[in-house]
Design a protein around this motif. Structure first.
Motif, PDB file in Angstrom:
ATOM      1  N   LEU A   1       0.937  -4.365  -5.785  1.00 15.69           N
ATOM      2  CA  LEU A   1       0.864  -4.661  -4.353  1.00 15.69           C
ATOM      3  C   LEU A   1       2.197  -5.187  -3.825  1.00 15.69           C
ATOM      4  O   LEU A   1       2.967  -5.798  -4.571  1.00 15.69           O
ATOM      5  N   PRO A   2       2.478  -4.971  -2.538  1.00 13.80           N
ATOM      6  CA  PRO A   2       3.646  -5.616  -1.938  1.00 13.80           C
ATOM      7  C   PRO A   2       3.546  -7.136  -2.090  1.00 13.80           C
ATOM      8  O   PRO A   2       2.431  -7.694  -2.093  1.00 13.80           O
ATOM      9  N   ILE A   3       4.676  -7.793  -2.229  1.00 11.78           N
ATOM     10  CA  ILE A   3       4.691  -9.235  -2.476  1.00 11.78           C
ATOM     11  C   ILE A   3       3.873 -10.003  -1.446  1.00 11.78           C
ATOM     12  O   ILE A   3       3.140 -10.946  -1.780  1.00 11.78           O
ATOM     13  N   GLU A   4       3.968  -9.581  -0.198  1.00 15.85           N
ATOM     14  CA  GLU A   4       3.282 -10.329   0.868  1.00 15.85           C
ATOM     15  C   GLU A   4       1.769 -10.122   0.865  1.00 15.85           C
ATOM     16  O   GLU A   4       1.040 -10.805   1.592  1.00 15.85           O
TER      17      GLU A   4
ATOM     18  N   HIS B   1      -6.254   3.799  -0.850  1.00 17.72           N
ATOM     19  CA  HIS B   1      -7.447   3.442  -0.078  1.00 17.72           C
ATOM     20  C   HIS B   1      -7.123   2.417   1.011  1.00 17.72           C
ATOM     21  O   HIS B   1      -7.729   2.422   2.087  1.00 17.72           O
ATOM     22  N   PHE B   2      -6.153   1.546   0.730  1.00 26.16           N
ATOM     23  CA  PHE B   2      -5.764   0.502   1.681  1.00 26.16           C
ATOM     24  C   PHE B   2      -4.396   0.785   2.326  1.00 26.16           C
ATOM     25  O   PHE B   2      -3.809  -0.088   2.950  1.00 26.16           O
ATOM     26  N   ASN B   3      -3.917   2.023   2.161  1.00 22.39           N
ATOM     27  CA  ASN B   3      -2.650   2.457   2.764  1.00 22.39           C
ATOM     28  C   ASN B   3      -1.435   1.684   2.261  1.00 22.39           C
ATOM     29  O   ASN B   3      -0.475   1.458   3.012  1.00 22.39           O
TER      30      ASN B   3
ATOM     31  N   LYS C   1      -8.413  -8.847  -5.233  1.00 22.04           N
ATOM     32  CA  LYS C   1      -9.800  -8.568  -5.625  1.00 22.04           C
ATOM     33  C   LYS C   1     -10.349  -7.337  -4.917  1.00 22.04           C
ATOM     34  O   LYS C   1     -11.092  -6.535  -5.509  1.00 22.04           O
ATOM     35  N   GLU C   2      -9.996  -7.156  -3.638  1.00 17.45           N
ATOM     36  CA  GLU C   2     -10.473  -5.990  -2.891  1.00 17.45           C
ATOM     37  C   GLU C   2      -9.914  -4.701  -3.479  1.00 17.45           C
ATOM     38  O   GLU C   2     -10.648  -3.721  -3.672  1.00 17.45           O
ATOM     39  N   VAL C   3      -8.622  -4.704  -3.756  1.00 17.58           N
ATOM     40  CA  VAL C   3      -7.999  -3.510  -4.323  1.00 17.58           C
ATOM     41  C   VAL C   3      -8.511  -3.265  -5.739  1.00 17.58           C
ATOM     42  O   VAL C   3      -8.789  -2.122  -6.135  1.00 17.58           O
TER      43      VAL C   3
END
Length: 219
Positions: free
Chosen positions: A57-60, A30-32, A68-70
């Motif tokens: 998620l990627p570290i950065e 959803h967030f690419n 929270k969004e994901v």
């Protein structure tokens, strides 16, 4: 024989990795963000959904707002798809049935959100599991021993009379922190090396061996 058996849920009673992977990959897509394979998710799980998403998620991009969004997308998807692929491991229902027949209460202590955990346990195990403690707002998660201690008090059982069963180092550390014995199951998400290094009291290769360990018949 132990008088109380406490079980982890994901990777111990239920093979849920497929649904967890699907929900997280849907959220990442959803967030690419890059997606992950099942072997990766077996390492990501164990400390609750927030940590699962954070690790995926990627570290950065592991800041709180991003996680929270994901996670919000994960939650919305998982709520509707938590039963798509999830199933009890072979022999689990028979194990819980046998323990109930012996008068040993079986409970679940998991880092899965309590609402999800209760729904899954009720769906698959009904009254074979007496109590479910999951992740709750403001309450420390495993390996904090608060959930085990709560169950010991509820059932009026001494630590020496309780066994905790799980598939990861988080579970073994939870048992250690509570002063109870631990059985590491070898069919879950982590391997034998991790469980041994964490200090499991016993290792179980199948549910028959697990039953004998709980009943004090293990040779």
């Amino acid at each position: 024989m132990y008088r109380l058996a406490i079980f982890d849920l994901d990777g111990t009673l239920l093979n849920s990795i497929g649904d967890l992977m699907s929900a997280c990959n849907v959220a990442l897509a959803h967030f690419n963000y890059p997606l992950h394979e099942e072997k990766d998710y077996k390492q990501f799980v164990g400390n609750g959904i927030y940590k699962l998403v954070e690790r995926a998620l990627p570290i950065e991009d592991r800041g709180e707002e991003c996680v929270k969004e994901v996670k919000a997308v994960f939650d919305a998807y998982y709520k509707e798809h938590s039963l798509d692929q999830t199933r009890p491991y072979e022999g689990i229902i028979e194990l819980l049935t046998a323990l109930k027949a012996e008068g040993i209460p079986c409970c679940v202590l998991t880092n899965k959100v309590q609402a999800y955990a209760k729904e899954l346990v009720k769906h698959f195990f009904g009254d074979l599991v007496e109590e479910v403690i999951g992740q709750r707002e403001g309450i420390p998660t495993k390996p904090n021993p608060i959930g085990v201690i709560q169950l010991l008090e509820s059932y009026k059982v001494a630590p020496s009379e309780c066994i905790y069963v799980g598939d990861s180092n988080v579970d073994i550390k939870t048992a250690e922190n509570a002063g109870v014995d631990a059985i590491g199951v070898l069919w879950g998400f982590r391997d034998e090396k991790e469980l041994k290094e964490a200090g499991a009291t016993y290792l179980a290769k199948d549910t028959h061996m697990l039953k004998t360990q709980i009943l004090g018949e293990y040779k």
